[in-house]
Scaffold this motif. Structure first.
Motif, mmCIF file in Angstrom:
data_model
loop_
_atom_site.group_PDB
_atom_site.id
_atom_site.type_symbol
_atom_site.label_atom_id
_atom_site.label_comp_id
_atom_site.label_asym_id
_atom_site.label_seq_id
_atom_site.Cartn_x
_atom_site.Cartn_y
_atom_site.Cartn_z
ATOM 1 N N ASN A 113 0.782 -1.596 -0.006
ATOM 2 C CA ASN A 113 -0.485 -0.076 0.128
ATOM 3 C C ASN A 113 0.747 1.230 -0.145
ATOM 4 O OD1 ASN A 113 -2.994 0.339 0.912
ATOM 5 N ND2 ASN A 113 -2.521 -1.900 1.279
ATOM 6 N N VAL A 114 1.510 1.182 0.938
ATOM 7 C CA VAL A 114 2.627 2.363 0.925
ATOM 8 C C VAL A 114 3.708 2.344 -0.568
ATOM 9 C CG1 VAL A 114 4.784 3.421 2.026
ATOM 10 C CG2 VAL A 114 3.400 2.221 3.209
ATOM 11 N N LEU A 115 4.226 1.314 -1.083
ATOM 12 C CA LEU A 115 5.046 1.262 -2.660
ATOM 13 C C LEU A 115 3.748 2.014 -3.366
ATOM 14 C CD1 LEU A 115 7.514 0.199 -4.589
ATOM 15 C CD2 LEU A 115 5.674 -1.614 -4.110
ATOM 16 N N ILE A 143 8.394 5.670 6.594
ATOM 17 C CA ILE A 143 7.381 5.519 7.275
ATOM 18 C C ILE A 143 6.327 4.725 8.078
ATOM 19 C CG2 ILE A 143 4.579 5.776 5.640
ATOM 20 C CD1 ILE A 143 6.488 6.980 3.437
ATOM 21 N N LEU A 144 6.688 3.245 7.642
ATOM 22 C CA LEU A 144 5.685 2.071 8.756
ATOM 23 C C LEU A 144 5.935 2.966 9.907
ATOM 24 C CD1 LEU A 144 6.238 -0.763 5.988
ATOM 25 C CD2 LEU A 144 3.992 0.367 6.606
ATOM 26 N N GLY A 145 7.716 2.629 10.193
ATOM 27 C CA GLY A 145 7.920 3.313 11.695
ATOM 28 C C GLY A 145 7.255 4.156 12.730
ATOM 29 N N LEU A 174 1.664 10.370 3.363
ATOM 30 C CA LEU A 174 3.292 10.982 3.949
ATOM 31 C C LEU A 174 4.512 9.997 3.104
ATOM 32 C CD1 LEU A 174 3.721 9.789 7.580
ATOM 33 C CD2 LEU A 174 3.359 12.042 6.145
ATOM 34 N N ALA A 175 3.954 9.261 2.272
ATOM 35 C CA ALA A 175 4.617 9.074 0.540
ATOM 36 C C ALA A 175 4.867 9.960 -0.509
ATOM 37 C CB ALA A 175 3.987 7.925 0.630
ATOM 38 N N GLN A 176 4.014 10.873 -0.544
ATOM 39 C CA GLN A 176 3.527 11.195 -1.881
ATOM 40 C C GLN A 176 4.392 12.300 -0.992
ATOM 41 O OE1 GLN A 176 -0.557 11.642 -2.345
ATOM 42 N NE2 GLN A 176 -1.198 9.597 -1.608
#
Length: 258
Positions: A113-115, A143-145, A174-176
């Motif tokens: 999902n984050v990828l 981000i996962l952290g 946040l990934a964006q």
């Protein structure tokens, strides 16, 4: 506006990151926003509260380009008027929005999902087949952290609790790499423990980014310990600390007293 100051002195004025100037929106004769003016400083966290119909969602719709105002301007980073841009252009400028109901890819892992959120090409099959670079892997783990989902990286997103799905979607935002996060009722339906963890998460994010939180849960707003804006009938009714606005007789009458 004169922003000059004596040499060696700290400036008294910082240009707002976001400035709504006289924004009015009407739907079939109903004024959802009524000459709304609001300033958010860089790296500020602001809580926005108010009764149903106060204009909170419409305000976020205008900021993100979903709704175009009848009159007024919305300036981002100085002189960029968001009312002249579409939703994609506004997102690319660095404005991310999290809706109340989490929207994650339930059949993909938390990691994927984050990828998917990291990539500019949003075709899932292409992204997942191509893999990711080491820099991307490092960023995903970071981000996962932040959102406390490292131990669940391989779990399907659909298996997460409601609160964890909310955190995952915040991670996807946040990934964006947004400068400004608009977060709509992030703790609705959460347990007390999840609510506390979400306040901690948003405070952590606010160390590097500007955050605007729309929320009804006053306990959560108090935990954020930030400036509060109260909207009513599409305009700012009161602003200040939660204690300040909570003691305002107008706020008690239209919102808190209900």
């Amino acid at each position: 506006m004169n922003t000059s100051h004596p040499i060696g002195a700290a400036p008294e004025y910082t240009q707002p990151l976001l400035y709504l100037d006289g924004v009015t929106v009407s739907f079939d004769g109903f004024r959802a926003l009524n000459a709304l003016s609001l300033m958010i400083a860089p790296q500020e966290m602001r809580a926005v509260i108010g009764p149903n119909g106060a204009g909170k969602t419409t305000m976020m719709d205008v900021i993100t380009g979903k709704t175009r105002p009848d009159t007024g301007s919305v300036f981002f980073r100085g002189n960029t008027d968001l009312t002249q841009l579409d939703e994609a252009a506004i997102a690319n400028l660095g404005i991310g929005r999290k809706f109340q109901k989490p929207t994650v890819f339930e059949n993909q892992s938390v990691y994927d999902n984050v990828l998917l959120a990291l990539k500019t090409d949003r075709r899932p099959a292409k992204i997942l087949m191509a893999g990711e670079s080491q820099n991307e892997r490092d960023r995903i783990e970071e981000i996962l952290g932040i959102v406390k989902l490292t131990a669940r990286r391989h779990r399907l997103a659909g298996e997460l609790s409601h609160g964890q799905k909310q955190w995952l979607e915040i991670g996807m935002l946040l990934a964006q790499e947004p400068q400004l996060l608009l977060v709509d009722e992030p703790v609705a339906g959460m347990t007390d423990a999840e609510t506390d963890a979400t306040a901690e998460l948003l405070r952590e994010i606010n160390k590097t980014r500007t955050v605007v939180v729309v929320e009804h849960d006053m306990t959560f707003v108090r935990a954020l310990d930030v400036k509060v804006t109260v909207l009513h009938e599409g305009s700012v009714l009161a602003e200040g600390s939660l204690d300040h606005v909570s003691s305002d007789t107008r706020v008690i009458e239209v919102y808190l007293g209900r």
